[in-house]
Each structure stands twice: as C-alpha cells, then as structure tokens.
Scaffold this active site. Structure first.
Site, PDB file in Angstrom:
ATOM      1  N   SER A   8     -17.585 -19.529 -21.246  1.00 32.39           N
ATOM      2  CA  SER A   8     -16.797 -18.457 -20.634  1.00 32.39           C
ATOM      3  C   SER A   8     -15.425 -18.978 -20.230  1.00 32.39           C
ATOM      4  O   SER A   8     -15.308 -19.855 -19.367  1.00 32.39           O
ATOM      5  CB  SER A   8     -17.513 -17.917 -19.397  1.00 32.39           C
ATOM      6  OG  SER A   8     -16.662 -17.064 -18.677  1.00 32.39           O
ATOM      7  N   HIS A  33     -16.914 -16.451 -24.751  1.00 33.75           N
ATOM      8  CA  HIS A  33     -17.211 -15.341 -23.847  1.00 33.75           C
ATOM      9  C   HIS A  33     -15.954 -15.024 -23.037  1.00 33.75           C
ATOM     10  O   HIS A  33     -15.386 -15.901 -22.376  1.00 33.75           O
ATOM     11  CB  HIS A  33     -18.357 -15.738 -22.914  1.00 33.75           C
ATOM     12  CG  HIS A  33     -18.892 -14.620 -22.083  1.00 33.75           C
ATOM     13  ND1 HIS A  33     -19.859 -13.742 -22.538  1.00 33.75           N
ATOM     14  CD2 HIS A  33     -18.603 -14.235 -20.806  1.00 33.75           C
ATOM     15  CE1 HIS A  33     -20.144 -12.883 -21.582  1.00 33.75           C
ATOM     16  NE2 HIS A  33     -19.392 -13.141 -20.526  1.00 33.75           N
ATOM     17  N   ASP A  35     -14.489 -12.673 -20.099  1.00 30.94           N
ATOM     18  CA  ASP A  35     -14.817 -11.790 -18.979  1.00 30.94           C
ATOM     19  C   ASP A  35     -13.614 -10.903 -18.653  1.00 30.94           C
ATOM     20  O   ASP A  35     -12.603 -11.378 -18.132  1.00 30.94           O
ATOM     21  CB  ASP A  35     -15.201 -12.616 -17.750  1.00 30.94           C
ATOM     22  CG  ASP A  35     -16.572 -13.244 -17.900  1.00 30.94           C
ATOM     23  OD1 ASP A  35     -17.522 -12.511 -18.219  1.00 30.94           O
ATOM     24  OD2 ASP A  35     -16.697 -14.464 -17.695  1.00 30.94           O
ATOM     25  N   MET A  37     -12.110  -8.148 -16.374  1.00 31.37           N
ATOM     26  CA  MET A  37     -12.323  -7.586 -15.041  1.00 31.37           C
ATOM     27  C   MET A  37     -11.128  -6.715 -14.649  1.00 31.37           C
ATOM     28  O   MET A  37      -9.982  -7.063 -14.943  1.00 31.37           O
ATOM     29  CB  MET A  37     -12.497  -8.706 -14.007  1.00 31.37           C
ATOM     30  CG  MET A  37     -13.605  -9.681 -14.312  1.00 31.37           C
ATOM     31  SD  MET A  37     -13.768 -10.908 -12.995  1.00 31.37           S
ATOM     32  CE  MET A  37     -14.934 -12.049 -13.738  1.00 31.37           C
ATOM     33  N   HIS A  66     -17.082  -9.188 -22.484  1.00 38.39           N
ATOM     34  CA  HIS A  66     -17.920  -8.642 -21.415  1.00 38.39           C
ATOM     35  C   HIS A  66     -17.027  -7.770 -20.537  1.00 38.39           C
ATOM     36  O   HIS A  66     -16.221  -8.276 -19.757  1.00 38.39           O
ATOM     37  CB  HIS A  66     -18.537  -9.807 -20.632  1.00 38.39           C
ATOM     38  CG  HIS A  66     -19.343  -9.396 -19.453  1.00 38.39           C
ATOM     39  ND1 HIS A  66     -19.768 -10.316 -18.516  1.00 38.39           N
ATOM     40  CD2 HIS A  66     -19.806  -8.196 -19.037  1.00 38.39           C
ATOM     41  CE1 HIS A  66     -20.459  -9.690 -17.579  1.00 38.39           C
ATOM     42  NE2 HIS A  66     -20.488  -8.399 -17.871  1.00 38.39           N
ATOM     43  N   MET A  68     -16.309  -5.849 -17.579  1.00 30.00           N
ATOM     44  CA  MET A  68     -16.663  -5.555 -16.186  1.00 30.00           C
ATOM     45  C   MET A  68     -15.609  -4.601 -15.634  1.00 30.00           C
ATOM     46  O   MET A  68     -14.799  -4.941 -14.778  1.00 30.00           O
ATOM     47  CB  MET A  68     -16.736  -6.848 -15.368  1.00 30.00           C
ATOM     48  CG  MET A  68     -17.932  -7.699 -15.716  1.00 30.00           C
ATOM     49  SD  MET A  68     -17.962  -9.255 -14.813  1.00 30.00           S
ATOM     50  CE  MET A  68     -17.138 -10.298 -16.016  1.00 30.00           C
ATOM     51  N   MET A 137     -27.320 -10.437 -15.673  1.00 34.77           N
ATOM     52  CA  MET A 137     -26.456 -11.181 -14.760  1.00 34.77           C
ATOM     53  C   MET A 137     -27.322 -11.953 -13.768  1.00 34.77           C
ATOM     54  O   MET A 137     -28.179 -11.384 -13.100  1.00 34.77           O
ATOM     55  CB  MET A 137     -25.527 -10.230 -14.002  1.00 34.77           C
ATOM     56  CG  MET A 137     -24.479  -9.540 -14.860  1.00 34.77           C
ATOM     57  SD  MET A 137     -23.360 -10.689 -15.705  1.00 34.77           S
ATOM     58  CE  MET A 137     -22.612 -11.547 -14.316  1.00 34.77           C
ATOM     59  N   ASP A 175     -25.877 -14.811 -17.798  1.00 39.37           N
ATOM     60  CA  ASP A 175     -24.540 -15.216 -17.355  1.00 39.37           C
ATOM     61  C   ASP A 175     -24.557 -15.411 -15.843  1.00 39.37           C
ATOM     62  O   ASP A 175     -24.868 -14.480 -15.097  1.00 39.37           O
ATOM     63  CB  ASP A 175     -23.536 -14.126 -17.738  1.00 39.37           C
ATOM     64  CG  ASP A 175     -22.092 -14.484 -17.396  1.00 39.37           C
ATOM     65  OD1 ASP A 175     -21.857 -15.589 -16.853  1.00 39.37           O
ATOM     66  OD2 ASP A 175     -21.203 -13.667 -17.670  1.00 39.37           O
TER      67      ASP A 175
END
Length: 219
Positions: A8, A33, A35, A37, A66, A68, A137, A175
């Site tokens: 990540s 990966h 993330d 956000m 991913h 979020m 998660m 994760d």
C-alpha cells in the site's frame, strides 16, 4: 492458490514514489494498492486519479484502487481511465451496491467489495456473482500504521465459509496491521491477498526485505 502481496503506497515515501514502486516490483509484489480517501468517509484526504495515472506510467503491476470515498459510483469511469485494474468500494458507502459492482465490471475491471471491522458480511450472499475480491478491513479505515483487530480472524473465517456456500470464486483480501506477527493467522483463516503498508515501506532493511519477510511467514 498463491498468496498475493499488495504493498500500500499510503506508507510509501512519496518523494521517491517511482523508486519505491520499482523496489516493490523487484521484491516480488503482486499488485500496488492505492488508498483513495476523500476526507468525508474517512478523516484524511490522500490520492486521486492523478496518482493512479502516474502509477500506471511507472509499473505494469495491477493497480488495486481502494475507494474510501462517498458516492464512489460517480468516480468509477475516471479511475478506469486513469489505469485501475481493480476497484474496491465500501459496502457502507453504496446504497445501490449491486448496480455499482455491475458498473465496475462493465468498465472491464475487477470488482471488489470492502467491509469495515464492525460491518457484517451477510450481504455477500446476494452478490457472489459480481465480486472478484472481498476486502476485510482489519483496522478502521483512514490511517496507516494501526494495530490489527484480533476479531478479524473470525470474520475472515465466516467470509470464507460464505463464499464457499454460494460457490463464489472471489478471493479474500485483508488490509490493516498486516505484518510478520499477523500474516500467517490471516492466511490460515482464508485470506489470499495481503495488503501491507508500514511493514513493507518502513521495514528497517528496506522494501524488498519487507516483502520477503511476509513471504517467509507464509511458507
């Protein structure tokens, strides 16, 4: 199946992102990966389509995005254009999750579905044909470097049993807090895709050593 390791970049030194991703490649990473956000669903604001596009220019490894974020359905096409291979959305942000997963698939991408630590996975029973990956998660999303939540093991076992019950080939990704001390128990519970940030990018002997350490624990 072989266990996949997905570093990540939330934990990467972004001053040297290309070099950090190259080190992941050389260390045998299976995917990158990313993330994403938005400062709404989770506290921080991190990456967007521009970072995904930059990563696509750096590496041929699959890009695992991913999301979020709230209303992820409004961003799917742009992430696909930026170079995502897999888009994972949160159960908690998608009131019309069936349609959202269909849309991801229609864009030619793999579709993933994420569950926060306290969210039951029972809804998977109705989505097995639309999901390529289920992300459990093992920390509350929003920050790197958190400690693994032990009850995740039971949840992975339940998810694995549910996927087998409905005949879904989806794999389980985990994760949060994945390190040498936790990765084997996660594997034994049924996970086959490990997202790791701090334990790889902050490993005292470097990124490749971080990946190697996890691989050794999985033998």
């Amino acid at each position: 199946m072989e266990t996949l390791i997905s570093p990540s970049i939330l934990s990467a030194d972004l001053r040297y992102l290309e070099g950090q991703i190259r080190a992941c490649e050389e260390g045998g990473a299976d995917a990158i990966h990313i993330d994403v956000m938005d400062g709404r669903f989770v506290p921080l604001i991190t990456f967007g389509q521009a970072i995904v596009k930059a990563c696509r220019q750096i590496t041929s490894l699959p890009l695992d995005c991913h999301l979020m974020i709230v209303e992820p359905e409004k961003q799917l096409e742009e992430f696909a254009k930026a170079g995502a291979d897999l888009i994972t959305v949160h159960w908690e942000t998608c009131p019309h999750i069936h349609r959202t997963l269909q849309t991801i698939r229609s864009l030619g991408l793999q579709a993933g579905l994420t569950f926060n630590p306290a969210t039951p996975v029972d809804g998977l029973e109705y989505l097995g044909d639309l999901v390529d990956l289920v992300l459990i998660m093992s920390v509350n999303p929003g920050f790197g470097g958190q400690a693994f939540i032990p009850s995740t093991i039971t949840k992975i076992e339940k998810t694995s049993a549910l996927l087998k019950k409905i005949g879904s080939p989806a794999i389980i990704q985990v994760d949060g807090g994945i390190e040498a001390a936790t990765v084997r128990s996660v594997y034994d519970a049924g996970a086959r895709n490990m997202v790791a940030g701090t334990s790889i990018f902050k490993h005292p002997e470097g990124i490749q050593a971080g990946i190697h350490t996890l691989r050794e624990k999985l033998k």
